[in-house]
Scaffold this active site. Structure first.
Site, PDB file in Angstrom:
ATOM      1  CG  ASN A 156       0.677 -46.844 -11.278  1.00  0.00           C
ATOM      2  OD1 ASN A 156       1.601 -47.651 -11.181  1.00  0.00           O
ATOM      3  ND2 ASN A 156      -0.581 -47.175 -11.177  1.00  0.00           N
ATOM      4  CD  GLU A 254      -0.686 -58.742  -9.218  1.00  0.00           C
ATOM      5  OE1 GLU A 254      -1.799 -58.297  -9.539  1.00  0.00           O
ATOM      6  OE2 GLU A 254      -0.538 -59.835  -8.656  1.00  0.00           O
ATOM      7  CB  CYS A 288      -3.631 -50.915 -10.899  1.00  0.00           C
ATOM      8  SG  CYS A 288      -2.963 -51.042  -9.250  1.00  0.00           S
TER       9      CYS A 288
END
Ligand code: NAP
Length: 499
Positions: A156, A254, A288
């Protein structure tokens, strides 16, 4: 168009400063906006990882001895090349990932900013000096490189996240083996070319293309990789963390988010609508930090719903290379299916759908993976659509009665990446920034918009306590070393020979 921007039809690995041969097993990189193949990418085996790690290990010994300000010179050149190629990279990024061109430019800019910022670290990399408890003794702490670093990145943010990880690793004197996401390998190919042109010694960065289960896993299991820095989903992150734990290998994770915008009764509603639109539907909700929940004070709920619905009508959906488009496609068919399944879950749970909720597959949208921006309301905290990461253009309104309840609902999820509050009350602002249990807090802005010189990451299930970006990233890629120099000419024992 890809032909005019990419000079190859098949990408190849970059190991020890050498581009691999074409051929072998490959898979197609599909433009999610058009369904067309952009390029073929290798599906390498574990032997390529072994080769890359061996090259990195050799190179790192020399690289660690290069003075950090000279290592930084390479990053300055990388930044300059990124800047020169910003438009080309942005177009390729939109083609492999689908995000609209304006956002792609923003993502490449993040890489440029990171290059210059981390290059500056070449003249800092600060440690501490501190008095010794003993006479004629000197004490200091210095940062030492860890060795070979493994970087595993998601689709992404194919270039930004790689720069958050590789630039601090390199300036600190490590060598890198990088596995980019199979969906979006073009940015890795382009960035490796830039490193090569910038004069990074061979072997300091190595790119191995291939699946997570083969290449990624071989990296995680490799004894000579001393740190894994991973960004991606929670399932993969947990799996990697377990394996690293067994090996006592440092790992930075993450992962996902279930980010919320809080809209209080005194908020500037027009501003809140803009913030929600940008953070819920930008990158088609595949960030995110995407806003997936709006926690709204009941006094302004209806007004907010009305304004949001009007604003959503103005969203243009299509191929992100068209400058007028605001929302691009979903990365792939399985992403579309996942979003669709959450629409059913939301409806079955009793949430009220006010807009969207369907796959757009007609006319100009027929060949790509498009999902209509979706708004649910009357969502309760315990519903799955109020708890789980959807990773699509779907936002859920959760009404609350008070500021305290808003904070509680925000914190009542397993994730802790980003949160935001719209309010004009300074007391609430300071209470919120203290009490919101997320790694990032915005006031009077949406949930996305991180700047590279601040730490990026989250609490609870979003990560494992490390941060990308900012000076905090150096902690992942360095070991602290304490150094004591005794110039008294005699043995002095700490804690014992203290008068
Ligand atoms: P993913 O499926 O976990 O993949 C991420 C990377 O891990 C890819 O390179 C993948 O390779 C690799 N991988 C998969 N299985 C592996 C294994 N067993 N061992 C080692 N590596 C493996 O995640 P994604 O779908 O690409 O990314 C979306 C997720 O990333 C979302 O949850 C999002 O919230 C999160 N994200 C978090 C942040 C943050 O900073 N907190 C930023 C961006 C995204 P393949 O591509 O080849 O499968």
């Amino acid at each position: 168009m890809a032909e005019t921007l990419l000079e190859v039809k098949q990408l190849t690995n970059f190991i020890n400063g050498v581009w691999g041969e074409s051929g072998g097993k490959t898979t197609a990189v599909i433009n999610p906006a058009t369904g067309e193949t952009v390029v073929e990418v290798p599906l390498s085996g574990a032997e390529s990882v072994n080769e890359a790690v061996a090259a990195a290990k050799r190179a790192q010994k020399e690289w660690a001895l290069v003075p950090a300000p000279q290592r930084a010179e390479v990053l300055f050149r990388v930044g300059t090349l990124l800047k020169e190629r910003k438009e080309k990279l942005s177009q390729l990024l939109t083609m492999e990932n689908g995000k609209v061109i304006e956002e792609a430019r923003g993502e490449v800019q993040e890489g440029i900013d990171m290059a210059f910022y981390m290059a500056g670290e070449g003249r800092r990399l600060f440690g501490q000096t501190t008095p010794s408890e003993l006479k004629d003794k000197f004490a200091m702490s210095v940062r030492a490189p860890v060795g070979v670093v493994g970087i595993i990145t998601p689709w992404n943010f194919p270039i930004a996240i790689a720069t958050w990880k590789s630039f601090p690793a390199i300036v600190a004197g490590n060598a890198v083996v990088w596995k980019p996401a199979t969906e979006t390998p073009i940015m890795a190919y382009e960035l490796a070319k830039i490193f090569e042109e910038a004069g990074l010694p061979k072997g300091v960065i190595n790119v191995v293309f291939g699946s997570g289960s083969t290449v990624g896993d071989a990296m995680v299991e490799h004894d000579d990789i001393r740190v894994i820095s991973f960004t991606g989903s929670n399932d993969t992150g947990r799996n990697i963390a377990g394996k690293c734990g067994q090996q006592l290998k440092k790992v930075s994770l993450e992962m996902g988010g279930k980010n919320a915008v809080i809209v209080m009764d005194d908020a500037d509603l027009d501003l809140a609508v803009e913030g929600i639109l940008w953070s819920a539907f930008g990158t088609s909700g595949q960030r995110c930090t995407a806003c997936s929940r709006v926690i709204v004070h009941e006094a302004v709920k209806e007004r907010l719903e009305e304004r949001l619905l009007v604003a959503m009508e103005g969203l243009t959906i299509g191929n992100g290379l068209d400058e007028t488009i605001k929302v691009g496609p979903i990365i792939n068919k399985s992403g579309l299916e996942k979003i669709k399944s959450y629409i059913e879950i939301g409806k079955n749970e009793g949430a009220k759908m006010l807009a969207g909720g369907y796959v757009m597959d007609e006319g100009a949208h027929a060949e790509g993976n498009y999902f209509a921006p979706t708004l649910f309301t009357d969502v309760t905290e315990d519903m799955r659509i109020g708890q789980e990461e959807i990773f699509g253009p779907v936002v859920s309104l959760i009404p609350v009665k008070s500021f305290e309840e808003a904070i509680e609902v925000n914190n009542g999820v397993t994730y802790g990446l980003s949160s935001s509050i719209f309010t004009g009350d300074v007391n609430r602002v300071f209470k919120a920034q203290r009490d919101l249990d997320t790694g990032i807090v915005y006031v009077n802005a949406g949930t996305s918009g991180a700047e590279i010189h601040l730490p990026f990451g989250g609490t609870k299930g979003t990560g494992n306590g490390h941060r990308d970006s900012g000076v905090a990233a150096l902690d992942v890629f360095t070991e602290w070393k304490a150094v004591y120099v005794d110039y008294s000419g005699k043995l002095q024992r700490a804690q014992i020979d203290v008068e």
